[in-house]
Write an enzyme that holds these catalytic residues in place. Structure first.
Site, short mmCIF file in Angstrom:
data_model
loop_
_atom_site.label_atom_id
_atom_site.label_comp_id
_atom_site.label_asym_id
_atom_site.label_seq_id
_atom_site.Cartn_x
_atom_site.Cartn_y
_atom_site.Cartn_z
CE LYS A 80 53.22 45.74 -1.58
NZ LYS A 80 53.53 44.36 -1.19
CG ASN A 81 55.90 45.12 1.90
OD1 ASN A 81 54.88 44.82 1.27
ND2 ASN A 81 57.11 45.07 1.36
CB CYS B 144 57.34 35.74 -7.76
SG CYS B 144 56.93 37.44 -7.60
NE ARG C 3 58.71 36.38 -3.40
CZ ARG C 3 58.19 37.59 -3.26
NH1 ARG C 3 57.65 38.19 -4.31
NH2 ARG C 3 58.20 38.20 -2.10
CG ASP D 39 60.57 45.32 -2.30
OD1 ASP D 39 60.75 44.31 -3.02
OD2 ASP D 39 59.81 45.31 -1.31
NE ARG E 43 50.64 42.83 -5.94
CZ ARG E 43 51.77 42.15 -5.72
NH1 ARG E 43 52.45 41.66 -6.71
NH2 ARG E 43 52.19 41.95 -4.49
C1 UD1 Z 1 58.97 40.58 1.65
C2 UD1 Z 1 58.32 41.79 1.03
C3 UD1 Z 1 58.84 42.01 -0.38
C4 UD1 Z 1 60.36 42.07 -0.38
C5 UD1 Z 1 60.97 40.88 0.35
C6 UD1 Z 1 62.47 40.99 0.54
C7 UD1 Z 1 56.14 41.84 2.09
C8 UD1 Z 1 54.68 41.63 1.97
N1 UD1 Z 1 56.88 41.58 1.00
O1 UD1 Z 1 58.61 39.46 0.84
O2 UD1 Z 1 58.29 43.23 -0.86
O3 UD1 Z 1 60.83 42.07 -1.70
O4 UD1 Z 1 60.39 40.75 1.66
O5 UD1 Z 1 62.79 42.12 1.23
O6 UD1 Z 1 56.63 42.29 3.12
N2 UD1 Z 1 62.92 32.44 1.45
C9 UD1 Z 1 63.10 31.08 1.56
N3 UD1 Z 1 62.17 30.36 2.25
C10 UD1 Z 1 61.09 30.92 2.87
C11 UD1 Z 1 60.91 32.32 2.74
C12 UD1 Z 1 61.85 33.04 2.04
O7 UD1 Z 1 64.06 30.52 1.04
O8 UD1 Z 1 60.29 30.22 3.48
C13 UD1 Z 1 63.92 33.25 0.71
C14 UD1 Z 1 63.34 33.96 -0.50
O9 UD1 Z 1 63.34 33.12 -1.63
C15 UD1 Z 1 64.28 35.14 -0.63
C16 UD1 Z 1 64.61 35.49 0.82
O10 UD1 Z 1 64.29 34.32 1.57
O11 UD1 Z 1 65.46 34.74 -1.27
C17 UD1 Z 1 63.86 36.67 1.38
O12 UD1 Z 1 62.48 36.52 1.12
P1 UD1 Z 1 61.37 37.06 2.14
O13 UD1 Z 1 62.00 38.05 3.07
O14 UD1 Z 1 60.67 35.91 2.75
O15 UD1 Z 1 60.37 37.79 1.17
P2 UD1 Z 1 58.82 37.99 1.41
O16 UD1 Z 1 58.51 38.00 2.87
O17 UD1 Z 1 58.06 37.08 0.53
#
Ligand code: UD1
Length: 418
Positions: free
Chosen positions: A22-23, A116, A121, A304, A396
């Site tokens: 999915k990701n 979330c 997030r 995950d 999902r």
């Molecule tokens: C992606 C994955 C999700 C997985 C996560 C962490 C997809 C679609 N989803 O989610 O399944 O659980 O990576 O491996 O690929 N953060 C910030 N600011 C930002 C963005 C992120 O502070 O602008 C922080 C988040 O709160 C978290 C960390 O960075 O603590 C990692 O999050 P991130 O890698 O961005 O997760 P997603 O891309 O949303």
């Protein structure tokens, strides 16, 4: 709404073909907005999230068709550059359209994803990256509006390692003028696949698979085809399902290296892994040893799989500590696992799991995607019947998980919630 009914204590045995990730599929679908034409994605996972993304693309003038797990996208120029709240709220990854729409059309209006089930997030790193490329960003009435006459390459150091921010900024920088350097990037296999796919489309990205990506902007891109990588989280979940039932299962269509540190942790826990080029054979004969884990970005232990590991550790021969350093408050499953008799204590972002537990079936509720699968795992080993409600969360991101488990000998049924 549907729920699962699980009769526990049946050992899993047999062979399963793992679905596409999915990701990996979602950012590739977003990348298609960068060039008009026809794309084919094979090994495409048919999931609620990928179907939601198709719906979002439809509103952006992208037609999609799925046949035999091949997604065909027909991309044409779009007048609409808006990703509506109704779609983004059901799936945060909808935010991925921000980068490519901005790069291609100079404008994008995308709903803020919000929090979330387990907490906030943020998307500040996505926005910081796009601003550094020259975009002006306004956030009004829950929508982010990004505008730029022209994007210009820059040096961007992410404050945190983020899969989403790395993908979104990449999806813009490939069409920016000049050179962009991205530092502190995520290195997940799904990010690597996006980079490789963008290069197939004519982008110039180097440093792939490292924390430092260098992008030489190009004027235009062209469509390409790709085979989606196998889902390492589905694989990890089904490996733990096998292990928790003391089973014996061979998984095909996998890339074993993508398990990263999970492989070592499984061995430490007493699981036997027989690894071939694109298959992994799992057996558990003895007791499960308690193993502590701490989640971290790839190749570390994936957040995950944190919930599923907690479920697994309830039957270990001792106590274990599971710490989530990525999402500090991602522990909604703990209270539900406790309903099945699990003894778990939370101390900040660490769950202390008492081993040697006797789980007894009960009604439990899914709160998010991976939490749901941890409840299924617990149900597989619990005595009696477990009812897992709100499995739309699970649908999902898992393609027919109930069918796959049934094929391996689990007693699991899907029914309408009474
Ligand atoms: C992606 C994955 C999700 C997985 C996560 C962490 C997809 C679609 N989803 O989610 O399944 O659980 O990576 O491996 O690929 N953060 C910030 N600011 C930002 C963005 C992120 O502070 O602008 C922080 C988040 O709160 C978290 C960390 O960075 O603590 C990692 O999050 P991130 O890698 O961005 O997760 P997603 O891309 O949303």
């Amino acid at each position: 709404m549907e729920r699962f009914v699980i009769e526990g204590q049946h050992r899993l045995e047999g062979h399963i073909h793992i679905s596409g990730a999915k990701n990996a599929a979602l950012p590739l679908m977003a990348a298609s907005l960068l060039a008009d034409g026809i794309y084919h994605f094979s090994n495409f996972p048919i999931l609620r999230d990928t179907l939601t993304f198709s719906k979002l693309l439809k509103e952006l003038n992208v037609d999609s068709q799925i046949e035999d797990h091949v997604l065909t996208l027909r991309v044409e120029p779009t007048e609409n550059k808006v990703a509506r709240y109704e779609l983004v709220k059901t799936m945060r990854a909808s935010f991925y359209v921000l980068g490519p729409l901005l790069a291609r059309y100079g404008e994008a209006i995308v709903s803020l994803p919000g929090g979330c089930a387990w907490g906030p997030r943020p998307v500040d790193q996505h926005l910081k990256g796009l601003q550094k490329l020259g975009a002006t960003i306004d956030t009004v009435a829950g929508y982010v509006t990004a505008k730029a006459k022209e994007l210009i390459g820059n040096e961007i150091v992410f404050d945190v390692i983020s899969v989403g921010a790395t993908c979104n900024v990449l999806l813009s920088a490939v069409l920016a003028k000049g050179k962009t350097i991205l530092e502190n990037c995520a290195r997940e296999p799904e990010v690597v696949q996006l980079c490789e796919f963008l290069n197939k489309m004519g982008a110039k990205i180097s440093g792939i698979g490292t924390p430092r990506l260098e992008i030489h902007g190009v004027e235009s891109l062209h469509p390409a085809d790709e085979t989606i990588i196998p889902d390492r989280i589905e694989l990890g979940t089904l490996i733990l399902a096998t292990a928790i039932t003391g089973g014996n299962v061979k998984f095909t269509n996998v890339i074993p290296e993508h398990l990263g540190i999970v492989q070592e942790k499984l061995i430490e826990a007493g699981i036997t892994l027989n690894i071939q080029d694109n298959s992994v054979h799992i057996t558990r004969l003895g007791d499960v040893k308690p193993v502590d884990i701490k989640t971290s970005p790839y190749p570390g232990f994936p957040t995950d799989l944190q919930a599923q590991w907690i479920a697994f550790m309830t039957i270990a021969d001792g106590d274990s500590k599971i710490t989530d350093t990525i999402f500090f408050d991602r522990f909604k499953h703990v209270a539900e696992l406790q309903r099945l008799g699990a003894r778990i204590r939370l101390d900040g972002n660490t769950a202390i799991v008492e081993g040697r537990q006797r789980l007894i079936g009960a009604p439990v509720m899914s709160t998010d995607l991976r939490a749901s699968s941890s409840l299924v795992l617990a149900g597989l080993i619990a005595e009696g019947t477990t009812f897992v409600s709100r499995i739309y969360h699970l649908d999902r991101g898992y393609e027919k998980l109930d069918d796959k488990l049934s094929k391996l000998g689990a007693k699991i049924f899907r029914e309408q919630e009474p």
